[in-house]
Write a protein that holds these residues in place. Structure first.
Motif, short mmCIF file in Angstrom:
data_model
loop_
_atom_site.label_atom_id
_atom_site.label_comp_id
_atom_site.label_asym_id
_atom_site.label_seq_id
_atom_site.Cartn_x
_atom_site.Cartn_y
_atom_site.Cartn_z
N VAL A 7 39.92 36.22 23.05
CA VAL A 7 40.40 37.17 24.05
C VAL A 7 39.35 38.26 24.34
CG1 VAL A 7 42.20 38.89 24.86
CG2 VAL A 7 42.80 37.06 23.46
N VAL A 8 38.81 38.24 25.37
CA VAL A 8 37.78 39.31 26.16
C VAL A 8 38.48 40.20 26.84
CG1 VAL A 8 35.35 39.60 27.05
CG2 VAL A 8 35.90 37.63 25.46
N LEU A 9 38.21 41.55 26.74
CA LEU A 9 38.83 42.32 27.92
C LEU A 9 38.46 42.15 29.31
CD1 LEU A 9 40.69 44.85 28.14
CD2 LEU A 9 38.49 46.50 27.62
N VAL A 10 37.08 42.16 29.30
CA VAL A 10 36.51 41.77 30.78
C VAL A 10 37.14 40.57 31.46
CG1 VAL A 10 34.56 41.33 32.34
CG2 VAL A 10 34.48 43.18 30.54
N HIS A 11 37.16 39.61 30.96
CA HIS A 11 37.86 38.16 31.34
C HIS A 11 39.40 38.47 31.79
CE1 HIS A 11 39.87 34.19 30.36
NE2 HIS A 11 39.56 34.30 31.59
N VAL A 12 40.19 39.24 30.74
CA VAL A 12 41.55 39.54 31.13
C VAL A 12 41.56 40.42 32.42
CG1 VAL A 12 43.51 40.47 30.34
CG2 VAL A 12 42.38 39.16 28.70
N LEU A 13 40.89 41.30 32.46
CA LEU A 13 40.77 42.26 33.51
C LEU A 13 40.46 41.65 34.79
CD1 LEU A 13 41.07 45.27 34.56
CD2 LEU A 13 38.36 45.44 34.28
N VAL A 14 39.41 40.77 34.89
CA VAL A 14 39.41 40.07 36.17
C VAL A 14 40.15 39.20 36.51
CG1 VAL A 14 37.67 38.25 36.97
CG2 VAL A 14 36.76 40.28 35.80
N ALA A 15 40.89 38.43 35.40
CA ALA A 15 41.85 37.53 35.92
C ALA A 15 43.25 38.26 36.25
CB ALA A 15 42.33 36.69 34.36
N ALA A 16 43.46 39.45 35.66
CA ALA A 16 44.74 40.13 36.18
C ALA A 16 44.71 40.72 37.38
CB ALA A 16 44.91 41.32 35.18
N VAL A 17 43.28 40.96 37.81
CA VAL A 17 43.32 41.50 39.17
C VAL A 17 43.09 40.46 40.20
CG1 VAL A 17 41.29 42.26 40.84
CG2 VAL A 17 41.75 43.43 38.58
N ILE A 18 42.59 39.14 40.00
CA ILE A 18 42.73 38.02 40.73
C ILE A 18 44.17 37.61 41.12
CG2 ILE A 18 42.30 35.60 40.82
CD1 ILE A 18 39.49 36.09 39.63
N GLU A 19 44.83 37.63 39.83
CA GLU A 19 46.35 37.23 39.92
C GLU A 19 47.09 38.39 40.88
OE1 GLU A 19 50.25 36.65 37.21
OE2 GLU A 19 48.83 38.31 36.94
N GLN A 20 46.84 39.38 40.77
CA GLN A 20 47.61 40.76 41.41
C GLN A 20 47.16 40.33 43.17
OE1 GLN A 20 49.75 42.80 41.15
NE2 GLN A 20 50.28 42.16 38.95
N ALA A 21 45.78 40.05 43.23
CA ALA A 21 45.37 40.08 44.66
C ALA A 21 45.66 38.61 45.25
CB ALA A 21 43.85 39.94 44.78
N ALA A 22 45.99 37.46 44.58
CA ALA A 22 46.47 36.38 44.97
C ALA A 22 48.17 36.81 45.34
CB ALA A 22 46.17 35.20 43.97
N GLY A 23 48.57 37.18 44.42
CA GLY A 23 50.19 37.64 44.61
C GLY A 23 50.13 38.20 45.80
N ALA A 24 49.59 39.24 45.97
CA ALA A 24 49.59 40.29 47.49
C ALA A 24 49.25 39.33 48.47
CB ALA A 24 48.60 41.26 47.24
N THR A 25 48.38 38.43 48.38
CA THR A 25 48.16 37.55 49.67
C THR A 25 49.31 36.55 49.81
OG1 THR A 25 45.88 37.54 49.23
CG2 THR A 25 46.64 35.78 50.41
N TYR A 26 50.03 36.15 48.77
CA TYR A 26 51.25 35.16 48.97
C TYR A 26 52.43 36.00 49.64
CZ TYR A 26 55.29 32.39 47.64
OH TYR A 26 56.64 31.43 47.80
N GLY A 27 52.44 37.21 49.13
CA GLY A 27 53.55 38.03 49.42
C GLY A 27 53.49 38.52 51.03
#
Length: 418
Positions: A118-138
């Motif tokens: 578990v690497v903090l930067v990786h989790v941060l980038v993935a969480a940002v991508i997920e939120q951005a993708a979720g906003a796009t879907y919405g």
């Protein structure tokens, strides 16, 4: 039928022929509803426990909170931008494309956690991508309801979507907890798989969801500004922005107050969880009852009546001393709010041209969610400075002001209802 009359027919009007008794009998609406339910369950299953995974990996609470905040802000920033593209391009590819991107992001975190890297930067980038993708879907999804059901079924369809979201908020955390007990990576796997299922369901929708446009699309900046101008120029939509943002902020503050007050009384975690469960059940029942109420009670009465009904309930929270009473009072508030949301959302769809639906939806959503995101911080500051009782009474006073505003603008709701 003359050419002028044909142009006035709204998208989806052809669905009114042989209209079934329920939107669920429409295949594409059922797929759309199911995709949202699966998406919500998967997100709830992982988002609540991702901070625990970071804490377990040895990262401090401050950095863990930063990840959650940055991801949330990224979704709010992307949403209005995605709304412009959702009104310029075919919406269905945006929906399943965004779901696939989110699946990849959360799938990478699942692999990392399962392997113990578990690497903090990786989790941060993935969480940002997920939120951005979720906003796009919405954003793309917000422009679909007019195509999936005829105008006569908007109220029931939106009520079912509200009920779905309320049910997800009740079931999701429990499901996530059960999965987390199996292994830390299981909720993340469930989230990634849920996005894949959302992509499949969205891809299977047969209805053409492409927005109506005439001529070549203008620049992105002009399209973005046009959405803002439309909401600002439409009196009813301005009312929706103010009412929704105000309710989201005040209810968020009241929820946080109830949690803080219960914690101060040494309530157990299960008792505090009961507050949120009761509130969620109230919201679910309110959403299920909303179409029935809207069909029988004039829309202005619903908006003004529900707005005033929240005032004494909020004031009661200032004098509550038992955890179950906090839950019942918040449940009463949650019971009344969905009917207003159904009224406002239905009429917002009716007054908005198809080519502006996604931009309208993202403007309203960003305004409401952005203010709501500040509610816990504001509640914490006010409780610390003035005490819980003063904060709850202040919220009751603000709700009274919002109810006065709704009463003064009731004519707008009545006009859009005709």
């Amino acid at each position: 039928m003359g050419e002028a009359e044909e142009k006035l027919r709204p998208p989806g009007a052809e669905l009114e022929k042989e209209a079934p008794s329920s939107p669920f009998r429409r295949r594409d609406f059922f797929l759309f509803w199911t995709a949202g339910a699966v998406d919500g369950l998967g997100t709830c299953a992982s988002s609540l426990f991702l901070p625990l995974i970071l804490l377990g990996a040895g990262y401090p609470a401050g950095l863990t909170g930063l990840v959650a905040s940055v991801a949330l802000v990224s979704g709010l920033v992307v949403s209005p931008v995605a709304g412009v593209f959702a009104d310029r391009r075919p919406r269905k590819p945006m929906m399943y494309g965004a779901a696939l991107v989110a699946a990849g992001a959360m799938g990478s975190v699942f692999v990392a956690v399962a392997l113990g890297h578990v690497v903090l930067v990786h989790v941060l980038v993935a969480a940002v991508i997920e939120q951005a993708a979720g906003a796009t879907y919405g954003a793309a999804a917000s422009g679909t309801i007019r195509r999936l059901v005829p105008p006569g079924e908007y109220t029931r369809a939106i009520g079912y979507l509200q009920a779905r979201d309320q049910a997800v908020q009740i079931v999701g955390p429990t499901l996530g907890g059960a999965l987390y007990q199996l292994a830390r990576w299981v909720p993340l796997l469930a989230d990634a798989v849920s996005f894949l299922l959302v992509a499949v369901a969205s891809r299977a929708i047969r209805t053409d969801l492409t927005p109506e446009r005439e001529g070549p699309a203008p620049s992105f900046t002009r399209d973005f500004a046009e959405g803002l101008r439309f909401v600002r120029a439409e009196p009813f939509l301005r009312f929706v922005v103010v009412w929704t943002a105000g309710i989201n902020a005040l209810l968020g503050a009241l929820y946080f107050h109830a949690v803080l007050a219960s914690h101060a009384q040494d309530a157990s975690p299960s008792s505090i969880g009961l507050i949120l469960t009761l509130a969620g059940v109230g919201g679910l029942l309110g959403a299920l009852a909303a179409p029935w109420l809207v069909a029988r009670i004039p829309a202005p009465w619903i908006v003004t009546g529900a707005s005033w009904a929240m005032v004494p309930t909020a004031a009661g929270l200032a004098f509550a001393s038992q955890t179950w009473l906090y839950g019942l009072l918040l449940s009463a508030v949650s019971l009344t709010a969905p009917s207003v949301a159904v009224v406002l959302q239905t009429r917002a769809v009716l007054v908005t041209p198809d080519r502006l639906l996604a931009r309208m939806g993202t403007v309203l959503g960003t305004a409401g969610q952005g203010v709501a995101a500040l509610a816990p911080l504001a509640a914490g500051v006010l409780v610390t400075a003035y005490g819980g009782r003063a904060m709850a009474l202040g919220c009751a006073g603000a709700l009274a002001g919002l109810a006065l505003y709704a009463t003064a603008r009731a004519g707008l709701v009545a006009r859009e209802a005709t």
